[in-house]
Motif scaffolding. Structure first.
Motif, PDB file in Angstrom:
ATOM      1  N   GLU A  90     -33.486  29.959  -4.901  1.00  0.00           N
ATOM      2  CA  GLU A  90     -34.900  29.970  -5.724  1.00  0.00           C
ATOM      3  C   GLU A  90     -35.251  30.053  -4.506  1.00  0.00           C
ATOM      4  OE1 GLU A  90     -35.811  27.010  -9.034  1.00  0.00           O
ATOM      5  OE2 GLU A  90     -34.852  28.511  -9.947  1.00  0.00           O
ATOM      6  N   GLY A  91     -35.100  28.861  -3.223  1.00  0.00           N
ATOM      7  CA  GLY A  91     -35.827  28.997  -1.243  1.00  0.00           C
ATOM      8  C   GLY A  91     -36.269  27.307  -1.712  1.00  0.00           C
TER       9      GLY A  91
ATOM     10  N   ALA B  43     -29.311  21.990   3.837  1.00  0.00           N
ATOM     11  CA  ALA B  43     -28.139  20.395   4.173  1.00  0.00           C
ATOM     12  C   ALA B  43     -28.467  19.928   2.280  1.00  0.00           C
ATOM     13  CB  ALA B  43     -28.898  20.146   5.106  1.00  0.00           C
ATOM     14  N   SER B  44     -28.937  19.874   2.173  1.00  0.00           N
ATOM     15  CA  SER B  44     -29.290  19.824   0.778  1.00  0.00           C
ATOM     16  C   SER B  44     -27.736  20.135  -0.267  1.00  0.00           C
ATOM     17  CB  SER B  44     -30.154  19.247  -0.385  1.00  0.00           C
ATOM     18  OG  SER B  44     -30.747  20.473  -0.680  1.00  0.00           O
ATOM     19  N   TYR B  45     -27.274  21.759  -0.138  1.00  0.00           N
ATOM     20  CA  TYR B  45     -26.601  22.131  -1.149  1.00  0.00           C
ATOM     21  C   TYR B  45     -25.686  21.630  -0.679  1.00  0.00           C
ATOM     22  CZ  TYR B  45     -22.747  26.112  -2.145  1.00  0.00           C
ATOM     23  OH  TYR B  45     -22.981  26.441  -2.319  1.00  0.00           O
ATOM     24  N   GLU B  46     -25.502  21.673   1.014  1.00  0.00           N
ATOM     25  CA  GLU B  46     -24.070  21.263   1.570  1.00  0.00           C
ATOM     26  C   GLU B  46     -23.962  19.882   0.674  1.00  0.00           C
ATOM     27  OE1 GLU B  46     -21.830  22.493   3.181  1.00  0.00           O
ATOM     28  OE2 GLU B  46     -23.105  25.593   3.411  1.00  0.00           O
ATOM     29  N   ARG B  47     -24.832  19.151   0.850  1.00  0.00           N
ATOM     30  CA  ARG B  47     -23.985  17.193   0.317  1.00  0.00           C
ATOM     31  C   ARG B  47     -24.163  17.455  -0.929  1.00  0.00           C
ATOM     32  NH1 ARG B  47     -29.145  16.041   3.485  1.00  0.00           N
ATOM     33  NH2 ARG B  47     -29.451  16.668   1.862  1.00  0.00           N
ATOM     34  N   ALA B  48     -24.394  18.313  -1.615  1.00  0.00           N
ATOM     35  CA  ALA B  48     -24.146  18.201  -3.214  1.00  0.00           C
ATOM     36  C   ALA B  48     -22.502  19.089  -3.366  1.00  0.00           C
ATOM     37  CB  ALA B  48     -24.956  19.136  -4.349  1.00  0.00           C
ATOM     38  N   ARG B  49     -21.914  19.707  -2.511  1.00  0.00           N
ATOM     39  CA  ARG B  49     -20.757  20.714  -2.894  1.00  0.00           C
ATOM     40  C   ARG B  49     -19.982  19.510  -1.825  1.00  0.00           C
ATOM     41  NH1 ARG B  49     -19.508  25.770   0.305  1.00  0.00           N
ATOM     42  NH2 ARG B  49     -19.880  24.817   1.911  1.00  0.00           N
ATOM     43  N   ALA B  50     -19.753  18.456  -0.747  1.00  0.00           N
ATOM     44  CA  ALA B  50     -19.407  17.922  -0.328  1.00  0.00           C
ATOM     45  C   ALA B  50     -18.993  16.430  -1.620  1.00  0.00           C
ATOM     46  CB  ALA B  50     -19.368  17.170   0.474  1.00  0.00           C
TER      47      ALA B  50
END
Length: 351
Positions: free
Chosen positions: A127-128, A133-140
């Motif tokens: 949704e923008g 960066a927050s997406y990558e932290r959640a995936r990690a």
């Protein structure tokens, strides 16, 4: 002396001189025939001069596995005893892993929490609203939680000892309630589907053995049963102490079904230096003349000297590689007192 007596003497003398001066008899004209010498002979026929090697060894399982604990803990249950047949993957021993299970449950909760956070972060990124960066932290974080769960799952699994292969339990070394450490041996498992014998063979004899060669074996515990085993492998090096090479011989599959067990003593006959269907004469029949070897062949009741080439000697027999043919009759005894052309008569046979 009276005259009549002197005349009688003259007559007797005259008769004696006449007999001496007569023609010789017919018997004196011809020499006496040579008497035939009695001999023992042998007829050349193919013989098996292969050499047999006799050794003994105990029956062993081809695979012998010591099953050890993979973690520290207290034994909760032992499901087998000595003599039990087990299948690969079957649970044999269980340790108390209650603490590890609790940690696994917590790790699974963290995975669920991290998965929800990752899904929310991915939705916001689409949704923008959320940054990359927050997406990558959640995936990690999700990957870290899944790794933690895998770690605790492994520790729970370590509390279960399973059979690594089909076989029979031969020794049980633990009871429920005992504390064990990682790498402690808890059970011994043998694979009885393939039973083997591992005799030591001289390095001089092992060169004549080949993998796959048939080997007759007789077991002391089963005197009426003869098994034909096969050489499974020949070890690559000799023992530095005995200078013998280990030869692994596999019994046929039916041996285990017939009651053959590890520890039974087996008598093994292995053929080395195979020489089937060779011509041979008694070793005593071969004479030496310098570098040549010879025998006497009987031809028309006379001896004929024949130069020969010899091979190996096995017991009383020596292989003839050249100079004789199958079916010929040969003097079977020492030829030193014999001569070419001597008349003989066969009174005995050898072989």
């Amino acid at each position: 002396m009276p005259r009549w007596l002197g005349g009688l003497l003259l007559v007797v003398l005259a008769l004696g001189l006449g007999g001496c001066g007569g023609e010789p008899s017919q018997a004196g004209d011809e020499p006496a025939a040579e008497a035939a010498t009695p001999i023992a002979a042998v007829e050349l026929q193919p013989r098996d001069l292969s050499r047999e090697l006799m050794v003994s060894a105990r029956v062993e399982p081809r695979a012998w596995v010591r099953l050890a604990a993979r973690t520290d803990g207290v034994v909760e249950a032992v499901h087998v005893e000595e003599g039990d047949r087990v299948e690969q993957g079957e649970t044999l021993v269980e340790l108390d892993v209650a603490e590890e299970r609790a940690e696994l449950a917590r790790a699974e909760a963290h995975v669920e929490e991290a998965r929800l956070e990752y899904a929310r972060s991915a939705e916001l990124r689409d949704e923008g609203i959320a940054s990359r960066a927050s997406y990558e932290r959640a995936r990690a974080a999700l990957r870290s939680a899944e790794s933690e769960r895998s770690l605790w799952q492994a520790r729970v699994d370590y509390g279960t000892l399973a059979a690594s292969r089909d076989g029979v339990i031969t020794e049980r070394m633990v009871e429920p309630g005992e504390a064990v450490a990682a790498r402690d041996t808890l059970l011994e498992l043998v694979d009885t589907t393939t039973l083997v014998l591992r005799p030591g063979v001289s390095e001089l004899d092992v060169r004549d053995l080949v993998v796959g060669q048939d080997v007759p074996i007789q077991l002391d515990a089963f005197p009426d049963a003869d098994y034909v085993a096969k050489i499974r492998r020949i070890f690559p090096a000799a023992s530095p102490d005995s200078q013998q090479v280990t030869v692994e011989i596999a019994l046929p599959a039916e041996a285990a079904d017939n009651g053959v067990r590890p520890g039974n003593l087996g008598r093994i006959r292995m053929t080395v230096d195979e020489r089937p269907d060779v011509l041979a004469v008694p070793a005593a029949a071969i004479g030496e003349d310098g570098d040549q070897r010879y025998v006497y062949v009987v031809v028309d009741e006379q001896l004929e000297r024949r130069t020969v080439e010899t091979g190996v000697t096995r017991g009383p027999w020596t292989e003839i590689t050249d100079g004789l043919e199958e079916g010929e009759i040969v003097l079977a005894t020492n030829p030193i007192d014999m001569r070419e052309g001597q008349r003989v008569r066969i009174v005995g046979w050898r072989g």
